[in-house]
Design an enzyme around this catalytic site. Structure first.
Site, PDB file in Angstrom:
ATOM      1  N   GLU A 253       0.829  -1.203   0.000  1.00 39.77           N
ATOM      2  CA  GLU A 253       0.000   0.000   0.000  1.00 39.77           C
ATOM      3  C   GLU A 253       0.864   1.253   0.000  1.00 39.77           C
ATOM      4  O   GLU A 253       1.857   1.310   0.744  1.00 39.77           O
ATOM      5  CB  GLU A 253      -0.940  -0.003   1.215  1.00 39.77           C
ATOM      6  CG  GLU A 253      -1.967  -1.108   1.150  1.00 39.77           C
ATOM      7  CD  GLU A 253      -2.923  -1.119   2.335  1.00 39.77           C
ATOM      8  OE1 GLU A 253      -3.930  -1.834   2.286  1.00 39.77           O
ATOM      9  OE2 GLU A 253      -2.652  -0.404   3.323  1.00 39.77           O
ATOM     10  N   HIS A 272      -7.912   1.604   1.211  1.00 36.97           N
ATOM     11  CA  HIS A 272      -7.752   1.508   2.661  1.00 36.97           C
ATOM     12  C   HIS A 272      -8.460   2.667   3.369  1.00 36.97           C
ATOM     13  O   HIS A 272      -7.856   3.371   4.193  1.00 36.97           O
ATOM     14  CB  HIS A 272      -6.273   1.469   3.049  1.00 36.97           C
ATOM     15  CG  HIS A 272      -6.052   0.819   4.396  1.00 36.97           C
ATOM     16  ND1 HIS A 272      -4.920   0.094   4.708  1.00 36.97           N
ATOM     17  CD2 HIS A 272      -6.818   0.793   5.518  1.00 36.97           C
ATOM     18  CE1 HIS A 272      -4.995  -0.332   5.953  1.00 36.97           C
ATOM     19  NE2 HIS A 272      -6.147   0.078   6.461  1.00 36.97           N
TER      20      HIS A 272
END
Length: 306
Positions: A253, A272
């Site tokens: 990420e 996220h």
């Protein structure tokens, strides 16, 4: 007389608390972070990992306060070695994450990504026979985890007519919905992940376990990306064994544009942000501010991890 510690909010937003000295730093601005660290005693931490090097730049650091529950992005051993307390705030984002999990289930079932694309291209009607979606009612949803998020989601899913099973590290023999993990996967039309990332849970849903899911099953993950083996997930989706996925988290990420998951029409993605609501922030700051006051007055911290 107590002295209020200086707080670093490590996120791209402004926030004030009465009588509190708060400075902000976007997570991606490492240069500003290095400038600010020497003068802070508290870090309000979101997602950008905090390691030993960061801690050494902050000789006065006394508390790393996670804004959320998962502390896998904090070097806990390094904090312990330096006498830095670590605290989190379990459950404060539970409502937002539960609602997002439901959103991703429905989006995958109703082929939202494909319908959105076709509609924007002027080809949304009439839909092809392969584009028929599904409903939650009558389906079996397996929840990985037995905490607050899973509990909220279970109530909602059952109200919508779904059958809900769950698994957890500790067996729950008093609850007929509890299953061993492999048995839960074999029975689940949809599986939703709600467990922390640990050495034990890394790639918990690997190639073997994904193969246990019934053909056409849907996988939802709003917890931590590495709980699922992404390469195995891509294979299962591309082969047609899995019918779809709803993902808010990834192994890396921010995920890169060339991630093969992003090229699949049966995958719904978010960056996220399942936890990211105004209501969640209000609950976060309530606990975070309380712990700053407790630190300043020498009282026990709420939800101390280390």
């Amino acid at each position: 007389m107590t002295i209020t510690p200086r707080v670093l909010l490590h996120y791209d937003m402004d926030h004030t608390e009465p009588g509190m000295d708060i400075v902000t730093c976007p997570e991606y601005d490492d240069e500003r972070l290095r400038e600010l660290l020497p003068d802070v005693q508290v870090i309000w931490h979101v997602l950008r990992p905090i390691g030993a090097e960061d801690m050494d730049r902050a000789p006065g650091l006394r508390l790393i306060q996670k804004l959320g529950s998962g502390v896998n992005t904090i070097d806990l051993d390094a904090a312990a070695e330096r006498g830095i307390a670590v605290a989190n705030m379990p459950g404060r984002n539970a409502r937002a994450v539960a609602e997002t999990s439901l959103l991703l289930m429905l989006a995958a079932l109703r082929r939202l990504v494909t319908f959105d694309r076709l509609t924007r291209e002027g080809r949304g009607w009439p839909p092809g026979r392969a584009m028929v979606g599904g409903e939650l009612a009558g389906r079996t949803v397996g929840l990985l985890g037995g905490g607050e998020i899973a509990g909220l989601l279970r109530e909602t899913l059952e109200a919508l007519g779904a059958r809900v099973l769950f698994t957890s590290r500790r067996p729950r023999p008093d609850d007929p919905a509890w299953r061993e993990l492999d048995d839960l996967l074999r029975a689940s039309d949809i599986v939703s992940v709600h467990i922390p990332l640990t050495d034990e849970t890394h790639h918990l849903l690997d190639r073997r376990r994904l193969a246990l899911l019934p053909p056409g099953a849907i996988v939802v993950n709003t917890a931590r990306g590495p709980v699922i083996d992404e390469a195995a997930l891509v294979e299962a989706l591309a082969s047609g064994h899995l019918g779809g996925a709803g993902l808010d988290v990834f192994e890396e990420e921010p995920t890169k544009a060339d991630n093969p998951l992003l090229a699949l029409d049966n995958v719904v993605v978010m960056p996220h942000v399942a936890w990211l609501t105004r209501e969640t922030w209000a609950r976060y700051f309530e606990v975070a501010a309380e712990n700053v006051h407790r630190l300043a007055s020498g009282r026990d911290l709420l939800y101390r991890v280390r």
